[in-house]
Design an enzyme around this catalytic site. Structure first.
Site, PDB file in Angstrom:
ATOM      1  N   ASP A   7     -25.714  -7.747   2.262  1.00 38.52           N
ATOM      2  CA  ASP A   7     -26.293  -6.467   2.684  1.00 38.52           C
ATOM      3  C   ASP A   7     -25.516  -5.384   1.940  1.00 38.52           C
ATOM      4  O   ASP A   7     -24.411  -5.020   2.341  1.00 38.52           O
ATOM      5  CB  ASP A   7     -26.143  -6.314   4.202  1.00 38.52           C
ATOM      6  CG  ASP A   7     -26.733  -5.010   4.705  1.00 38.52           C
ATOM      7  OD1 ASP A   7     -27.720  -4.540   4.125  1.00 38.52           O
ATOM      8  OD2 ASP A   7     -26.187  -4.453   5.680  1.00 38.52           O
ATOM      9  N   GLU A  68     -30.474  -7.817  -0.158  1.00 38.49           N
ATOM     10  CA  GLU A  68     -31.471  -6.867   0.350  1.00 38.49           C
ATOM     11  C   GLU A  68     -32.005  -6.011  -0.791  1.00 38.49           C
ATOM     12  O   GLU A  68     -31.247  -5.462  -1.579  1.00 38.49           O
ATOM     13  CB  GLU A  68     -30.869  -5.967   1.427  1.00 38.49           C
ATOM     14  CG  GLU A  68     -31.890  -5.010   2.032  1.00 38.49           C
ATOM     15  CD  GLU A  68     -31.326  -4.215   3.183  1.00 38.49           C
ATOM     16  OE1 GLU A  68     -31.248  -2.974   3.066  1.00 38.49           O
ATOM     17  OE2 GLU A  68     -30.944  -4.832   4.201  1.00 38.49           O
ATOM     18  N   ASP A 141     -23.705  -4.660   9.669  1.00 38.25           N
ATOM     19  CA  ASP A 141     -23.789  -5.141   8.284  1.00 38.25           C
ATOM     20  C   ASP A 141     -23.537  -6.648   8.217  1.00 38.25           C
ATOM     21  O   ASP A 141     -24.106  -7.345   7.375  1.00 38.25           O
ATOM     22  CB  ASP A 141     -22.762  -4.416   7.414  1.00 38.25           C
ATOM     23  CG  ASP A 141     -22.808  -2.906   7.594  1.00 38.25           C
ATOM     24  OD1 ASP A 141     -23.492  -2.249   6.801  1.00 38.25           O
ATOM     25  OD2 ASP A 141     -22.178  -2.415   8.540  1.00 38.25           O
TER      26      ASP A 141
END
Length: 198
Positions: A7, A68, A141
């Site tokens: 992430d 991501e 996160d």
């Protein structure tokens, strides 16, 4: 198969590692959140995070990376930071020959919770349940990174490719709503910019 979910972010970069088994079973291996100081110069921050990512990739030796996808939003500074770290991840993956897949936040939410508009608390709850953890991974996160890894594990379990960037020509019918929205947004942005002069 060992999968690292990332992430990306300049201040906090979540990294989660899972092992994929049969019947959509995923096993927790490792999670951590890499950080860089907001007051440091950008090159120093990228170096700090890049060095930590190198350490993890070389230590964990993943078979695939789930990252991501940068998604347009109003906060340009935040988008730039995510894009810069994403570039570092892509470079390190390519350097090591590790297949890399991109997923939008909505795709991950839909896979893990069944609902593309789920909030962070719902994602964390499902990640905790799916990985049979004794406590929820924190901060968000960390949970998001594990959710990315889980999403890619299930993608591979359905016979998907370890590397995943864009839909193949003629495969539009197989797109998820999130993928379609992303493609359409990119197309609109391209039309607004128009051709660039040489």
């Amino acid at each position: 198969m060992r999968i690292i979910g990332i992430d990306p972010g300049l201040t906090r970069c979540g990294v989660g590692v899972v092992t994929a088994g049969g019947s959509r079973r995923v096993e927790f291996e490792h999670v951590e959140v890499l950080t860089s100081a907001a007051g440091d110069p950008l090159p120093a921050r990228l170096h700090t995070l890049g060095s930590s990512l190198e350490r993890l990739l070389d230590g964990e030796r993943p078979d695939a990376i789930a990252l991501e996808r940068v998604f347009a939003q109003d906060n340009v500074a935040s988008v730039m930071g995510v894009a810069q770290i994403s570039g570092v991840v892509m470079y390190l993956a390519e350097q090591r020959g590790i297949p890399l897949a991109l997923y939008t936040p909505n795709e991950v939410k839909a896979q893990v919770t069944g609902y593309g508009s789920a909030d962070k608390a719902q994602v964390t709850t499902m990640v905790t349940r799916l990985l049979r953890l004794q406590a929820p991974p924190k901060p968000a996160d960390a949970a998001d990174a594990l959710a990315l890894a889980i999403t890619h594990a299930w993608h591979l379990g359905r016979g998907g490719s370890a590397a995943r960037f864009e839909s193949q020509p003629g495969a539009a019918s197989a797109e998820t709503p999130a993928q379609r929205a992303w493609r359409e947004a990119e197309s609109r942005q391209g039309r607004r910019r128009g051709p660039r002069g040489g």
